[in-house]
Scaffold this motif. Structure first.
Motif, PDB file in Angstrom:
ATOM      1  N   GLU A 177      40.186  27.581  35.449  1.00 47.17           N
ATOM      2  CA  GLU A 177      41.183  27.841  36.488  1.00 47.17           C
ATOM      3  C   GLU A 177      40.561  28.617  37.648  1.00 47.17           C
ATOM      4  N   LYS A 178      39.760  29.619  37.305  1.00 46.50           N
ATOM      5  CA  LYS A 178      39.169  30.480  38.333  1.00 46.50           C
ATOM      6  C   LYS A 178      38.282  29.701  39.294  1.00 46.50           C
ATOM      7  N   GLU A 179      37.639  28.667  38.755  1.00 49.74           N
ATOM      8  CA  GLU A 179      36.766  27.864  39.616  1.00 49.74           C
ATOM      9  C   GLU A 179      37.548  26.938  40.526  1.00 49.74           C
ATOM     10  N   ARG A 180      38.753  26.579  40.083  1.00 45.33           N
ATOM     11  CA  ARG A 180      39.489  25.539  40.817  1.00 45.33           C
ATOM     12  C   ARG A 180      40.631  26.076  41.660  1.00 45.33           C
ATOM     13  N   VAL A 181      40.993  27.339  41.422  1.00 49.28           N
ATOM     14  CA  VAL A 181      42.229  27.853  42.021  1.00 49.28           C
ATOM     15  C   VAL A 181      42.194  27.833  43.543  1.00 49.28           C
ATOM     16  N   ASN A 182      41.012  28.007  44.121  1.00 50.01           N
ATOM     17  CA  ASN A 182      40.916  28.012  45.585  1.00 50.01           C
ATOM     18  C   ASN A 182      41.023  26.631  46.205  1.00 50.01           C
ATOM     19  N   GLU A 183      40.970  25.601  45.358  1.00 43.46           N
ATOM     20  CA  GLU A 183      41.103  24.236  45.882  1.00 43.46           C
ATOM     21  C   GLU A 183      42.561  23.779  45.891  1.00 43.46           C
ATOM     22  N   LEU A 184      43.429  24.616  45.321  1.00 45.89           N
ATOM     23  CA  LEU A 184      44.821  24.185  45.194  1.00 45.89           C
ATOM     24  C   LEU A 184      45.649  24.593  46.408  1.00 45.89           C
ATOM     25  N   ASN A 185      46.608  23.749  46.777  1.00 50.57           N
ATOM     26  CA  ASN A 185      47.491  24.028  47.910  1.00 50.57           C
ATOM     27  C   ASN A 185      48.778  24.723  47.490  1.00 50.57           C
ATOM     28  N   ILE A 186      49.276  24.354  46.321  1.00 51.35           N
ATOM     29  CA  ILE A 186      50.537  24.929  45.844  1.00 51.35           C
ATOM     30  C   ILE A 186      50.303  25.483  44.441  1.00 51.35           C
ATOM     31  N   LEU A 187      50.559  26.772  44.271  1.00 47.48           N
ATOM     32  CA  LEU A 187      50.380  27.403  42.968  1.00 47.48           C
ATOM     33  C   LEU A 187      51.743  27.686  42.368  1.00 47.48           C
ATOM     34  N   ILE A 188      51.948  27.238  41.134  1.00 50.06           N
ATOM     35  CA  ILE A 188      53.151  27.598  40.391  1.00 50.06           C
ATOM     36  C   ILE A 188      52.697  28.550  39.297  1.00 50.06           C
ATOM     37  N   CYS A 189      53.181  29.782  39.328  1.00 49.61           N
ATOM     38  CA  CYS A 189      52.596  30.803  38.454  1.00 49.61           C
ATOM     39  C   CYS A 189      53.634  31.673  37.783  1.00 49.61           C
ATOM     40  N   THR A 190      53.227  32.217  36.666  1.00 48.05           N
ATOM     41  CA  THR A 190      53.947  33.355  36.122  1.00 48.05           C
ATOM     42  C   THR A 190      53.299  34.606  36.736  1.00 48.05           C
ATOM     43  N   PRO A 191      54.055  35.721  36.856  1.00 44.83           N
ATOM     44  CA  PRO A 191      53.544  36.881  37.598  1.00 44.83           C
ATOM     45  C   PRO A 191      52.233  37.440  37.041  1.00 44.83           C
ATOM     46  N   GLY A 192      52.144  37.560  35.710  1.00 38.13           N
ATOM     47  CA  GLY A 192      50.956  38.159  35.109  1.00 38.13           C
ATOM     48  C   GLY A 192      49.698  37.364  35.409  1.00 38.13           C
ATOM     49  N   ARG A 193      49.806  36.032  35.275  1.00 37.62           N
ATOM     50  CA  ARG A 193      48.638  35.199  35.498  1.00 37.62           C
ATOM     51  C   ARG A 193      48.213  35.209  36.971  1.00 37.62           C
ATOM     52  N   LEU A 194      49.174  35.227  37.862  1.00 34.89           N
ATOM     53  CA  LEU A 194      48.838  35.274  39.292  1.00 34.89           C
ATOM     54  C   LEU A 194      48.103  36.571  39.623  1.00 34.89           C
ATOM     55  N   LEU A 195      48.616  37.690  39.122  1.00 37.95           N
ATOM     56  CA  LEU A 195      47.966  38.971  39.417  1.00 37.95           C
ATOM     57  C   LEU A 195      46.572  39.024  38.807  1.00 37.95           C
ATOM     58  N   GLN A 196      46.423  38.408  37.615  1.00 38.12           N
ATOM     59  CA  GLN A 196      45.100  38.323  36.990  1.00 38.12           C
ATOM     60  C   GLN A 196      44.112  37.612  37.907  1.00 38.12           C
ATOM     61  N   HIS A 197      44.539  36.517  38.513  1.00 41.85           N
ATOM     62  CA  HIS A 197      43.663  35.808  39.449  1.00 41.85           C
ATOM     63  C   HIS A 197      43.370  36.655  40.678  1.00 41.85           C
ATOM     64  N   MET A 198      44.401  37.343  41.181  1.00 39.97           N
ATOM     65  CA  MET A 198      44.191  38.188  42.359  1.00 39.97           C
ATOM     66  C   MET A 198      43.153  39.273  42.064  1.00 39.97           C
ATOM     67  N   ASP A 199      43.188  39.782  40.824  1.00 35.14           N
ATOM     68  CA  ASP A 199      42.282  40.876  40.452  1.00 35.14           C
ATOM     69  C   ASP A 199      40.898  40.394  40.045  1.00 35.14           C
ATOM     70  N   GLU A 200      40.818  39.223  39.394  1.00 36.80           N
ATOM     71  CA  GLU A 200      39.570  38.839  38.732  1.00 36.80           C
ATOM     72  C   GLU A 200      38.835  37.661  39.342  1.00 36.80           C
ATOM     73  N   THR A 201      39.563  36.794  40.055  1.00 36.24           N
ATOM     74  CA  THR A 201      38.921  35.566  40.510  1.00 36.24           C
ATOM     75  C   THR A 201      38.140  35.815  41.789  1.00 36.24           C
ATOM     76  N   PRO A 202      36.824  35.561  41.746  1.00 37.74           N
ATOM     77  CA  PRO A 202      36.019  35.788  42.936  1.00 37.74           C
ATOM     78  C   PRO A 202      36.512  34.896  44.074  1.00 37.74           C
ATOM     79  N   ASN A 203      36.613  35.453  45.245  1.00 38.17           N
ATOM     80  CA  ASN A 203      37.024  34.699  46.442  1.00 38.17           C
ATOM     81  C   ASN A 203      38.439  34.143  46.379  1.00 38.17           C
ATOM     82  N   PHE A 204      39.252  34.650  45.473  1.00 37.71           N
ATOM     83  CA  PHE A 204      40.649  34.182  45.470  1.00 37.71           C
ATOM     84  C   PHE A 204      41.246  34.482  46.844  1.00 37.71           C
TER      85      PHE A 204
END
Ligand code: ADP
Ligand code: MG
Length: 237
Positions: free
Chosen positions: A141-168
């Motif tokens: 997910e972390k590798e692909r998340v920046n290629e997505l146009n529309i994100l459907i997320c639960t709050p915890g997972r979204l914040l995890q990406h904001m905190d951990e995914t490089p270049n999010f």
């Protein structure tokens, strides 16, 4: 029920209308793209529900919405359509990254949302992804998340990406949706939501939908919405 009269810009012609669409209950009379109309037709959606009639004219003008209507009243299309139309009008493409984030309280509801988005958005070319907890492939997910146009997320997972995914990167975000906001808060995601909202660009449209208007929903609205339209659809007595 009465319909609001709003300033509506037809995406195809650029024509601004103040009243032409007021009172209409048919999706095909809305000033929306052919792609979305075809998706709605494919899903078997013809007539708008009350919350859709009341909120879509405002949401399609780019206004923030605080919408309340009971479960089963059709809140999903009240935000899925404006999300698709905003990105369509902005000619959003693969290289533009995250244009919309839709936050849902549970994995199950997020999955249902994703299905609606796939149906109604079928004739658009946006990429969409489901970012929910409990899945093993967070690194993929972390590798692909920046290629997505529309994100459907639960709050915890979204914040995890904001905190951990490089270049999010959500600096170009156009539309934020907080769906079933009362349930998100009931589950105890208030702090997570505040942390998410504080990291998002201020210039954006926000659509907040809830089955009930509790004090904590109003607090969240105060934090995340700008001069919203308050739309509340009650059951007929
Ligand atoms: P809510 O989020 O308010 O609980 P949903 O958006 O999940 O409601 O919609 C509830 C059900 O109504 C779904 O099965 C959906 O497909 C259906 N629905 C929504 N809008 C319409 C419509 N305009 N016409 C027909 N069915 C609709
Ligand atoms: Mg819902």
């Amino acid at each position: 029920s009465k319909s609001p009269i709003g300033r509506i810009v037809d995406p195809e012609s650029g024509v601004v209308s103040f009243s032409r669409y007021a009172g209409s209950r048919k999706f095909y009379e809305l000033p929306i793209s052919k792609r979305t109309k075809n998706g709605l037709e494919r899903g078997g959606f013809k007539k708008m529900t009350d919350i859709q009639v009341a909120s879509l004219p405002h949401a399609l003008c780019g206004r923030d919405i605080l919408g309340a209507a009971k479960t089963g009243s059709g809140k999903t299309l009240a935000f899925v359509i404006p999300v698709l139309e905003k990105l369509h009008r902005e000619r959003w493409g693969p290289e533009d990254g995250v244009g919309s984030i839709i936050i849902s309280p549970t994995r199950e509801l997020a999955g249902q949302l994703f299905d609606v988005l796939k149906t109604v958005g079928k004739y658009h070319t946006f990429s969409a992804g489901l970012l929910i907890g409990g899945r093993k492939d967070v690194d993929v997910e972390k590798e692909r998340v920046n290629e997505l146009n529309i994100l459907i997320c639960t709050p915890g997972r979204l914040l995890q990406h904001m905190d951990e995914t490089p270049n999010f990167d959500c600096s170009q975000l156009q539309v934020l949706v907080l769906d079933e906001a009362d349930r998100i808060l009931d589950i105890g995601f208030k702090k997570t939501l505040n942390a998410i909202v504080s990291q998002l660009p201020k210039r954006r449209q926000t659509l907040l939908f809830s089955a009930t208007q509790t004090k904590s929903v109003q607090d969240l609205a105060r934090l995340s919405l700008k001069d919203p339209e308050y739309i509340s659809v009650h059951e007929k007595a």
